[in-house]
Motif scaffolding. Structure first.
Motif, PDB file in Angstrom:
ATOM      1  N   GLY A  55       0.804  -1.232   0.000  1.00 59.73           N
ATOM      2  CA  GLY A  55       0.000   0.000   0.000  1.00 59.73           C
ATOM      3  C   GLY A  55       0.825   1.265   0.000  1.00 59.73           C
ATOM      4  N   GLY A  57       2.297   2.680  -2.475  1.00 55.61           N
ATOM      5  CA  GLY A  57       2.084   3.480  -3.682  1.00 55.61           C
ATOM      6  C   GLY A  57       3.016   3.095  -4.821  1.00 55.61           C
ATOM      7  N   LYS A  58       3.651   1.952  -4.718  1.00 50.81           N
ATOM      8  CA  LYS A  58       4.577   1.511  -5.769  1.00 50.81           C
ATOM      9  C   LYS A  58       3.840   1.256  -7.083  1.00 50.81           C
ATOM     10  CE  LYS A  58       5.827  -2.170  -3.417  1.00 50.81           C
ATOM     11  NZ  LYS A  58       5.027  -2.039  -2.178  1.00 50.81           N
ATOM     12  N   THR A  59       2.794   0.420  -6.993  1.00 54.30           N
ATOM     13  CA  THR A  59       2.057   0.083  -8.211  1.00 54.30           C
ATOM     14  C   THR A  59       1.437   1.336  -8.830  1.00 54.30           C
ATOM     15  OG1 THR A  59       1.573  -2.110  -7.334  1.00 54.30           O
ATOM     16  CG2 THR A  59       0.202  -1.356  -9.142  1.00 54.30           C
ATOM     17  N   THR A  60       0.891   2.203  -7.970  1.00 57.42           N
ATOM     18  CA  THR A  60       0.280   3.426  -8.479  1.00 57.42           C
ATOM     19  C   THR A  60       1.310   4.262  -9.242  1.00 57.42           C
ATOM     20  OG1 THR A  60      -1.163   3.372  -6.557  1.00 57.42           O
ATOM     21  CG2 THR A  60      -1.090   5.416  -7.806  1.00 57.42           C
TER      22      THR A  60
HETATM   23  N1  LIG Z   1      -8.092   2.486  -8.013  1.00 52.17           N
HETATM   24  C1  LIG Z   1      -7.921   2.781  -6.704  1.00 52.17           C
HETATM   25  N2  LIG Z   1      -8.944   3.317  -5.999  1.00 52.17           N
HETATM   26  C2  LIG Z   1      -8.798   3.625  -4.695  1.00 52.17           C
HETATM   27  N3  LIG Z   1      -7.667   3.449  -4.009  1.00 52.17           N
HETATM   28  C3  LIG Z   1      -6.602   2.913  -4.646  1.00 52.17           C
HETATM   29  C4  LIG Z   1      -6.683   2.558  -6.032  1.00 52.17           C
HETATM   30  N4  LIG Z   1      -5.480   2.057  -6.396  1.00 52.17           N
HETATM   31  C5  LIG Z   1      -4.703   2.103  -5.303  1.00 52.17           C
HETATM   32  N5  LIG Z   1      -5.358   2.628  -4.247  1.00 52.17           N
HETATM   33  C6  LIG Z   1      -4.818   2.856  -2.905  1.00 52.17           C
HETATM   34  O1  LIG Z   1      -3.593   3.520  -3.044  1.00 52.17           O
HETATM   35  C7  LIG Z   1      -2.653   3.026  -2.097  1.00 52.17           C
HETATM   36  C8  LIG Z   1      -1.389   2.575  -2.816  1.00 52.17           C
HETATM   37  O2  LIG Z   1      -1.671   1.384  -3.523  1.00 52.17           O
HETATM   38  P1  LIG Z   1      -0.582   0.661  -4.437  1.00 52.17           P
HETATM   39  O3  LIG Z   1      -1.268  -0.433  -5.156  1.00 52.17           O
HETATM   40  O4  LIG Z   1       0.108   1.655  -5.260  1.00 52.17           O
HETATM   41  O5  LIG Z   1       0.399   0.052  -3.347  1.00 52.17           O
HETATM   42  P2  LIG Z   1       1.672  -0.875  -3.564  1.00 52.17           P
HETATM   43  O6  LIG Z   1       2.829  -0.119  -3.044  1.00 52.17           O
HETATM   44  O7  LIG Z   1       1.764  -1.362  -4.945  1.00 52.17           O
HETATM   45  O8  LIG Z   1       1.354  -2.061  -2.569  1.00 52.17           O
HETATM   46  P3  LIG Z   1       1.627  -3.650  -2.722  1.00 52.17           P
HETATM   47  O9  LIG Z   1       2.999  -3.920  -2.234  1.00 52.17           O
HETATM   48  O10 LIG Z   1       0.627  -4.234  -1.802  1.00 52.17           O
HETATM   49  O11 LIG Z   1       1.417  -4.017  -4.152  1.00 52.17           O
HETATM   50  C9  LIG Z   1      -3.356   1.927  -1.335  1.00 52.17           C
HETATM   51  O12 LIG Z   1      -3.827   2.457  -0.117  1.00 52.17           O
HETATM   52  C10 LIG Z   1      -4.515   1.571  -2.196  1.00 52.17           C
HETATM   53  O13 LIG Z   1      -5.601   1.172  -1.413  1.00 52.17           O
END
Ligand SMILES: Nc1ncnc2c1ncn2[C@@H]1O[C@H](COP(=O)(O)OP(=O)(O)OP(=O)(O)O)[C@@H](O)[C@H]1O
Ligand SMILES: [Mg+2]
Lengths: 259, 397
Positions: A55, A57-60
């Motif tokens: 969570g 924000g890497k994927t985002t």
């Molecule tokens: N489409 C969306 N709508 C609402 N919230 C989102 C959306 N996409 C991501 N988030 C939120 O944004 C935050 C970052 O999510 P992200 O997927 O970027 O995390 P991450 O670093 O990739 O985590 P992980 O290691 O679990 O993959 C999280 O709190 C997630 O719930």
């Protein structure tokens, strides 16, 4: 001086939170800041690792760089193309791999490779040579004519990886590339990433696996709660202690502040 | 630009035509089903309305008068003369059980009473024949009708003042096969075609758009450098081709079997599908093609906005009801509208065009308006779908 191939500049992304989710999280805030003024750059021929907890924000961040979603503010320039003003330019220059990009069950790896090659405008001779090389490397040649529906998770991931490289991109963005792979396949993938690095490609990977970072990354950015808290060479970060210890130290510092 | 559209279309076709079950259920089956169903219904009607050739009607009479004795010589009728009220009661039970076809009860002195009766001067009621029958039984109602006919004719023959259409071998009804065909086809086919076209499109578009979204395969397309508009156009064009094939299949099934069905309902309806020329079919094809493009466009937009195939199916229902209602307007007959403005209304214009083509009253200018306006609407829908593909909120939420 190394050439800068990717530069992210104050990227921000906020998501709306649904009413249901608000109740679950016991929050009255209607939005969630997923990425908060994130800046970094990656140079030619280097592997840049985004490290962060679930969570963070890497994927985002990677989805914004791959133009799948648009930043609320900020910009990134990838090999001369801006993700906000020239998304198609960016798309043609990168290879993007993430678990949310699925392949159609009905088709075979062979068909899909050709199909995506066409969309990227790859000439048939080049495509055939590339396909042969990549299929052999990942052992896809043995199931090239099996429908995706009948492949195992790992096989599917190999095919997705190969498909993301049909255009032989200069910049490769991989989200958790070894997730869900067995140790043998994971090693094939990490070795392959090193090979790509040797070919002077720029590679951006996200992961929460320390060993992967230690094995392939030149520089690391640590993201916590949407913010880039550290961005340095792996050597500098691990100068005093192991990456794992360093990460927890930083995490406690940042998360502690928040509490 | 064009190359990517072709690539997308090729993939859609490979997906569709590579799946034999899909081809069978969306293209071959509709036409076949309709053909079999209508032919079956036609035969059913035919056997319902026509009694077996060698059937002998069981008729019972009380006081059969001299003037109708020659009925006994008719081989198709078996007449049993009965005497008593008791026997009449038994015959009535048989009528109920559909074992007897008719009971005709004459007054005792029928011939004399008729001869003596003068409608101008008579004080009492005219002599009465009671015909007991069972309207549920096919044979009973047939023989009832022919006896009524016989008696009516006898009555008018007694006081013959004039005849109508008495000359034998003279053609009085100038309705041609072409007219009958035109009337029935223009009433039935536009309605049926709209329903078939819509159900053909609904079978493929949600699957290809909402389905790809649901399964996450469309995101893989969206990270390629292909333009969103190319994806939208490629999808709509390829789905339209498939929808068109499905529509043509249903059309052929209906077109070939409808005359059989109508012929089965009544002997008087002469229908012949050969009255339509190649030009009529080309016009029809143009209308159908432009209609399919439009319907696919509409369903694609709805599918694009939906999260899953199931949701798309539900969301399409209101549109389906609208299409049905518009389709039914053609059943009201009256041929095609003439004012060009009617042809600016999507879907209604298609129904009107088909009505006009089948009744040979289509004004070419209205056909052109329909095709052009439908293509314009489709392009607007392609633009809408492009926007949808471009919207991260709609695509990944
Ligand atoms: N489409 C969306 N709508 C609402 N919230 C989102 C959306 N996409 C991501 N988030 C939120 O944004 C935050 C970052 O999510 P992200 O997927 O970027 O995390 P991450 O670093 O990739 O985590 P992980 O290691 O679990 O993959 C999280 O709190 C997630 O719930
Ligand atoms: Mg992630």
């Amino acid at each position: 001086m190394m050439q800068e191939l990717l530069r992210a500049d104050n990227l921000c992304k906020t998501f709306k939170i649904s009413k249901k989710q608000q109740r679950i999280e016991k929050t009255s805030e209607k939005t969630k800041v997923a990425v908060d003024r994130l800046s970094f750059c990656a140079y030619e021929g280097e592997v840049f690792g985004l490290l962060g907890p679930n969570g963070a924000g890497k994927t985002t961040t990677l989805r914004m760089l791959a133009t799948l979603i648009k930043p609320d503010s900020g910009d990134a320039v990838i090999n001369g193309s801006s993700i906000t003003s020239d998304p198609n330019g960016v798309r043609s220059k990168i290879g993007f791999l993430t678990s949310e990009l699925k392949l159609e069950d009905f088709f075979t790896p062979n068909y899909l490779f050709d199909f995506f090659s066409e969309l990227y405008g790859v000439a048939p001779e080049v495509r055939n040579e590339r396909k042969k090389r990549l299929f052999e490397k990942f052992g896809i040649d043995t199931f090239a004519e099996v429908k995706v529906a009948n492949l195992s998770t790992g096989m599917k991931q190999k095919v997705s990886l190969v498909i993301s490289l049909v255009n032989d991109p200069q910049i490769i963005i991989f989200d958790e590339p070894t997730n869900g792979l067995d140790v043998i396949t994971a090693k094939v993938v990490t070795d392959f990433l090193l090979e790509l690095k040797a070919e002077k490609k720029t590679i951006l990977v996200s992961t929460h696996i320390f060993s992967l970072i230690e094995k392939i990354c030149d520089r690391v950015g640590i993201i916590i709660q949407g913010k880039m808290v550290v961005c340095d060479t792996l050597a500098n970060i691990t100068a005093e202690k192991s990456l794992e210890d360093k990460f927890f130290e930083i995490y406690e510092e940042v998360a502690g502040e928040q509490v | 630009m064009k190359k990517n559209i072709l690539t997308i279309m090729k993939k859609e076709f490979a997906r569709f035509f590579g799946d034999k079950r899909l081809v069978f259920t969306t293209i071959l089956m509709p036409g076949l089903m309709i053909y079999v169903m209508y032919s079956f219904m036609g035969n059913g009607f035919a056997s319902k309305f026509n009694t077996a050739e060698d059937y002998v009607y069981q008729v019972y009479t009380v006081n059969l008068p001299e003037s109708f004795q020659d009925l006994k010589s008719d081989e198709a009728i078996h007449i049993t003369e009965i005497e008593t009220a008791d026997e009449a009661g038994a015959v009535k039970t048989n009528l109920e059980n559909q074992e007897a076809d008719l009971l005709a009860v004459f007054p005792a002195d029928f011939d004399e009473a008729v001869a003596a009766y003068d409608s101008m001067t008579a004080q009492g009621a005219a002599p009465n024949i009671s015909l007991y029958y069972n309207s549920v039984s096919q044979t009973s109602s047939t023989i009832y009708r022919s006896f009524c006919e016989i008696f009516n004719q006898y009555e008018s023959a007694l006081a013959n003042k004039f005849d109508i259409n008495a000359a034998e071998g003279e053609q009085y009804d100038f309705a041609t096969e072409k007219d009958t065909t035109a009337e029935i086809f223009s009433m039935m086919l536009p309605m049926l075609m709209m329903v078939f076209l819509f159900s053909g499109c609904i079978a493929i578009a949600p699957e290809s758009i909402a389905g790809e979204k649901e399964r996450g395969t469309i995101a893989t397309l969206l990270v390629t450098p292909m333009k969103r508009s190319e994806l939208a156009l490629g999808k709509i064009l390829s789905l339209s081709v498939i929808g068109l094939l499905s529509g043509i299949s249903s059309f052929l099934g209906t077109f070939v079997s409808l005359p059989q069905m109508m012929g089965g309902m009544s002997d008087e309806v002469g229908m012949n599908v050969n009255v339509y020329s190649g030009a009529d079919f080309i016009m029809l094809l143009l209308v159908i093609l432009s209609t399919v493009l439009l319907i696919i466009g509409m369903i694609s937009i709805i599918s694009g906005l939906s999260k899953s195939v199931k949701e798309a199916g539900t969301a399409v229902t209101p549109l389906m009801i609208v299409v049905m209602v518009i389709a039914i307007t053609s059943m009201m007959g009256g041929g095609a509208q003439e004012g060009f403005y009617w042809y600016l209304i999507p879907l209604y214009n298609s129904v009107q065009c088909m009505s006009g083509i089948f009744s040979f009253t289509m004004l070419p200018v209205n056909l052109i308006i329909t095709v052009v306006i439908n293509i314009i609407y489709t392009l607007l829908l392609v633009g809408g779908l492009t926007k949808i593909f471009d919207s991260e909120k709609i695509m990944y939420s």
